[in-house]
Design an enzyme around this catalytic site. Structure first.
Site, PDB file in Angstrom:
ATOM      1  N   TYR A 256      67.022  -9.460 137.996  1.00  0.00           N
ATOM      2  CA  TYR A 256      65.826 -10.174 138.471  1.00  0.00           C
ATOM      3  C   TYR A 256      66.213 -11.585 138.922  1.00  0.00           C
ATOM      4  O   TYR A 256      65.595 -12.183 139.800  1.00  0.00           O
ATOM      5  CB  TYR A 256      64.758 -10.200 137.368  1.00  0.00           C
ATOM      6  CG  TYR A 256      63.361 -10.454 137.890  1.00  0.00           C
ATOM      7  CD1 TYR A 256      62.772  -9.581 138.815  1.00  0.00           C
ATOM      8  CD2 TYR A 256      62.631 -11.559 137.474  1.00  0.00           C
ATOM      9  CE1 TYR A 256      61.500  -9.812 139.298  1.00  0.00           C
ATOM     10  CE2 TYR A 256      61.349 -11.793 137.951  1.00  0.00           C
ATOM     11  CZ  TYR A 256      60.791 -10.915 138.862  1.00  0.00           C
ATOM     12  OH  TYR A 256      59.522 -11.149 139.345  1.00  0.00           O
TER      13      TYR A 256
ATOM     14  N   LYS B 258      59.217 -17.168 139.081  1.00  0.00           N
ATOM     15  CA  LYS B 258      57.996 -16.734 138.368  1.00  0.00           C
ATOM     16  C   LYS B 258      57.629 -17.716 137.251  1.00  0.00           C
ATOM     17  O   LYS B 258      56.455 -17.917 136.956  1.00  0.00           O
ATOM     18  CB  LYS B 258      58.178 -15.323 137.804  1.00  0.00           C
ATOM     19  CG  LYS B 258      58.226 -14.215 138.862  1.00  0.00           C
ATOM     20  CD  LYS B 258      56.958 -14.137 139.697  1.00  0.00           C
ATOM     21  CE  LYS B 258      56.900 -12.873 140.538  1.00  0.00           C
ATOM     22  NZ  LYS B 258      55.821 -12.934 141.552  1.00  0.00           N
TER      23      LYS B 258
ATOM     24  N   SER C  90      51.713  -1.339 148.006  1.00  0.00           N
ATOM     25  CA  SER C  90      51.568  -2.733 147.564  1.00  0.00           C
ATOM     26  C   SER C  90      50.502  -2.872 146.477  1.00  0.00           C
ATOM     27  O   SER C  90      49.422  -2.273 146.565  1.00  0.00           O
ATOM     28  CB  SER C  90      51.142  -3.627 148.738  1.00  0.00           C
ATOM     29  OG  SER C  90      52.129  -3.676 149.721  1.00  0.00           O
ATOM     30  N   ILE C  91      50.797  -3.731 145.504  1.00  0.00           N
ATOM     31  CA  ILE C  91      49.780  -4.053 144.490  1.00  0.00           C
ATOM     32  C   ILE C  91      48.550  -4.635 145.194  1.00  0.00           C
ATOM     33  O   ILE C  91      47.409  -4.369 144.813  1.00  0.00           O
ATOM     34  CB  ILE C  91      50.362  -5.048 143.459  1.00  0.00           C
ATOM     35  CG1 ILE C  91      51.460  -4.363 142.621  1.00  0.00           C
ATOM     36  CG2 ILE C  91      49.267  -5.601 142.557  1.00  0.00           C
ATOM     37  CD1 ILE C  91      52.247  -5.288 141.701  1.00  0.00           C
TER      38      ILE C  91
HETATM   39  P1  NAD Z   1      55.100  -5.715 148.186  1.00  0.00           P
HETATM   40  O1  NAD Z   1      56.424  -5.754 148.851  1.00  0.00           O
HETATM   41  O2  NAD Z   1      54.207  -4.619 148.530  1.00  0.00           O
HETATM   42  O3  NAD Z   1      54.339  -7.103 148.389  1.00  0.00           O
HETATM   43  C1  NAD Z   1      55.003  -8.320 148.590  1.00  0.00           C
HETATM   44  C2  NAD Z   1      54.265  -8.998 149.719  1.00  0.00           C
HETATM   45  O4  NAD Z   1      54.793 -10.319 149.931  1.00  0.00           O
HETATM   46  C3  NAD Z   1      54.418  -8.250 151.067  1.00  0.00           C
HETATM   47  O5  NAD Z   1      53.139  -7.941 151.576  1.00  0.00           O
HETATM   48  C4  NAD Z   1      55.099  -9.248 151.965  1.00  0.00           C
HETATM   49  O6  NAD Z   1      54.687  -9.156 153.307  1.00  0.00           O
HETATM   50  C5  NAD Z   1      54.632 -10.549 151.312  1.00  0.00           C
HETATM   51  N1  NAD Z   1      55.432 -11.687 151.767  1.00  0.00           N
HETATM   52  C6  NAD Z   1      56.763 -11.919 151.587  1.00  0.00           C
HETATM   53  N2  NAD Z   1      57.114 -13.050 152.253  1.00  0.00           N
HETATM   54  C7  NAD Z   1      55.978 -13.541 152.841  1.00  0.00           C
HETATM   55  C8  NAD Z   1      55.690 -14.656 153.677  1.00  0.00           C
HETATM   56  N3  NAD Z   1      56.645 -15.509 154.061  1.00  0.00           N
HETATM   57  N4  NAD Z   1      54.413 -14.845 154.090  1.00  0.00           N
HETATM   58  C9  NAD Z   1      53.423 -13.980 153.734  1.00  0.00           C
HETATM   59  N5  NAD Z   1      53.642 -12.894 152.959  1.00  0.00           N
HETATM   60  C10 NAD Z   1      54.899 -12.680 152.523  1.00  0.00           C
HETATM   61  O7  NAD Z   1      55.456  -5.722 146.625  1.00  0.00           O
HETATM   62  P2  NAD Z   1      54.530  -5.869 145.329  1.00  0.00           P
HETATM   63  O8  NAD Z   1      55.354  -5.325 144.224  1.00  0.00           O
HETATM   64  O9  NAD Z   1      53.190  -5.332 145.579  1.00  0.00           O
HETATM   65  O10 NAD Z   1      54.502  -7.440 145.112  1.00  0.00           O
HETATM   66  C11 NAD Z   1      53.302  -8.170 144.997  1.00  0.00           C
HETATM   67  C12 NAD Z   1      53.430  -9.213 143.884  1.00  0.00           C
HETATM   68  O11 NAD Z   1      53.500  -8.540 142.624  1.00  0.00           O
HETATM   69  C13 NAD Z   1      54.676 -10.084 143.970  1.00  0.00           C
HETATM   70  O12 NAD Z   1      54.357 -11.404 143.572  1.00  0.00           O
HETATM   71  C14 NAD Z   1      55.582  -9.446 142.936  1.00  0.00           C
HETATM   72  O13 NAD Z   1      56.564 -10.350 142.426  1.00  0.00           O
HETATM   73  C15 NAD Z   1      54.551  -9.100 141.892  1.00  0.00           C
HETATM   74  N6  NAD Z   1      55.005  -8.145 140.869  1.00  0.00           N
HETATM   75  C16 NAD Z   1      55.501  -6.947 141.251  1.00  0.00           C
HETATM   76  C17 NAD Z   1      55.958  -6.071 140.280  1.00  0.00           C
HETATM   77  C18 NAD Z   1      56.556  -4.744 140.657  1.00  0.00           C
HETATM   78  O14 NAD Z   1      57.278  -4.162 139.836  1.00  0.00           O
HETATM   79  N7  NAD Z   1      56.282  -4.216 141.841  1.00  0.00           N
HETATM   80  C19 NAD Z   1      55.868  -6.421 138.927  1.00  0.00           C
HETATM   81  C20 NAD Z   1      55.335  -7.649 138.581  1.00  0.00           C
HETATM   82  C21 NAD Z   1      54.904  -8.518 139.564  1.00  0.00           C
END
Ligand code: NAD
Length: 256
Positions: free
Chosen positions: A157, A164, A20-21
Site C-alpha cells: 500500500y 490516507k 467503482s465504489i
Molecule cells: P476507482 O478506480 O473505481 O475510483 C478511483 C477514482 O479516482 C476514479 O474514478 C478515477 O477517475 C478518480 N481519479 C483519479 N485521479 C483523478 C483526478 N486527477 N481527478 C479526478 N478523479 C481522479 O477505485 P475505488 O476503489 O472505487 O476508489 C474510490 C476510493 O475508495 C479511493 O479513495 C480509494 O482509495 C478508496 N478505497 C478503496 C478501497 C478498495 O479496496 N477498492 C478500499 C478502501 C478505500
C-alpha cells in the site's frame, strides 16, 4: 429503509466504471430518492458513464472534473451552481498513486510519487470541500473514502498509507472548520474491494483471500455495503456525527 435522501442533492466524485465504489454510491443515492450529480476525471470516461446511466431512470448532471488543479475543481462547482443551486451532499471517492509506488520497498518512494499521491488522494478533498461549501447553503454532509493503510502497514500500500493518514486528518480539520455552517465531514474506511484503483496495488488478490478467513464476519465487503454506510452519513440519520472514520470492513479493524 427507503427515502433517506429525498429532497437532497448529492454530488458523487470518482466514478470510473461499474466496479467503482462511487458508482455503487451513486446508485444508492438514487435508490434513496436523492438528486444526483456526478463528476468524472476526463472525457474518456464520459461515454462509459452515459452507458451506465442509461439503465437509471433519473436525470443526472455530468460534469468533467480533474482534481489535479484548483481551477478544475472550481470550474466544475461553478457549472453545478448554474445547473442546480443547492448542494446537500458531496462524496469524494478519488485516489491515485503511480503503480511503481504501490509495490516494493516503501523507502524507495519517489518525491514525485509522494507528491502526486497526496495531491490527488488527499488535498483534493480540501479543494472540493472549499468549493462545495458555497453551494451547501442549507448545511451538508461530505464523505470521503479511506483505508486502514492510513495507520497500519499494509504490504504494497506504501505511498497511499501516508496519503490516507493525511486525508483522515483533513476530515477532522474540515469537520472543525465547517461544523459552524452545519456541514459535516466524515470518512468511510472500506475493506478491500476489487476496483481499478485497487488493482494497481501489487498482490491485491492475496489481501482479499487472507481477509476472507481473518475478519470477524469471515468475508470481504462489497461496494454496495460501503455505499449504504455512505448514504447513512449523507442522511439526517447521522446528523450528530462529524469528524468520524466509520469502518465498513467486516470487522477487520477490530482484529488486525
Ligand atoms: P476507482 O478506480 O473505481 O475510483 C478511483 C477514482 O479516482 C476514479 O474514478 C478515477 O477517475 C478518480 N481519479 C483519479 N485521479 C483523478 C483526478 N486527477 N481527478 C479526478 N478523479 C481522479 O477505485 P475505488 O476503489 O472505487 O476508489 C474510490 C476510493 O475508495 C479511493 O479513495 C480509494 O482509495 C478508496 N478505497 C478503496 C478501497 C478498495 O479496496 N477498492 C478500499 C478502501 C478505500
Amino acid at each position: 429503509m427507503s427515502g433517506l435522501l429525498v429532497g437532497k442533492h448529492v454530488l458523487v466524485m470518482g466514478v470510473a466504471n461499474q466496479r467503482s465504489i462511487a458508482w455503487a454510491t451513486a446508485r444508492a443515492v438514487l435508490a434513496q430518492g436523492g438528486r444526483l450529480s456526478l463528476t468524472y476525471q476526463s472525457n474518456r470516461i464520459k461515454p462509459r458513464l452515459e452507458r451506465l446511466l442509461a439503465d437509471c431512470d433519473a436525470e443526472v448532471t455530468l460534469i468533467e472534473c480533474d482534481v489535479a488543479s484548483d481551477d478544475g475543481v472550481a470550474r466544475a462547482m461553478r457549472k453545478l451552481e448554474k445547473e442546480r443551486a443547492v448542494l446537500h451532499g458531496l462524496v469524494h471517492s478519488i485516489a491515485y498513486a503511480p503503480a511503481e509506488d504501490l509495490q516494493g520497498s516503501f523507502v524507495e518512494t519517489t518525491r514525485d510519487g509522494f507528491a502526486v499521491a497526496n495531491d490527488i488522494s488527499s488535498y483534493s478533498l480540501i479543494a472540493a470541500a472549499r468549493e462545495a461549501r458555497r453551494l451547501m447553503v442549507q448545511g451538508g454532509s461530505i464523505v470521503t473514502m479511506t483505508y486502514a493503510g492510513s495507520h497500519r502497514v499494509i504490504p504494497n500500500y506504501n505511498v497511499m498509507g501516508p496519503a490516507k493518514a493525511s486525508l483522515e486528518a483533513s476530515v477532522r480539520y474540515l469537520a472543525a472548520d465547517l461544523g459552524p455552517a452545519e456541514i459535516r465531514v466524515n470518512a468511510v474506511s472500506a475493506g478491500p474491494i476489487h476496483t481499478v484503483a485497487a488493482r494497481s496495488i501489487k498482490d491485491f488478490a492475496g489481501m482479499l483471500e487472507l481477509l476472507q478467513t481473518h475478519t470477524p464476519l469471515r468475508r470481504n465487503v462489497t461496494a454496495e455495503e460501503v455505499a449504504d454506510a455512505t448514504v447513512f452519513l449523507l442522511s439526517d440519520l447521522s446528523r450528530a456525527i462529524t469528524g468520524e472514520i466509520v469502518h465498513v470492513d467486516a470487522g477487520a479493524h477490530a482484529v488486525t
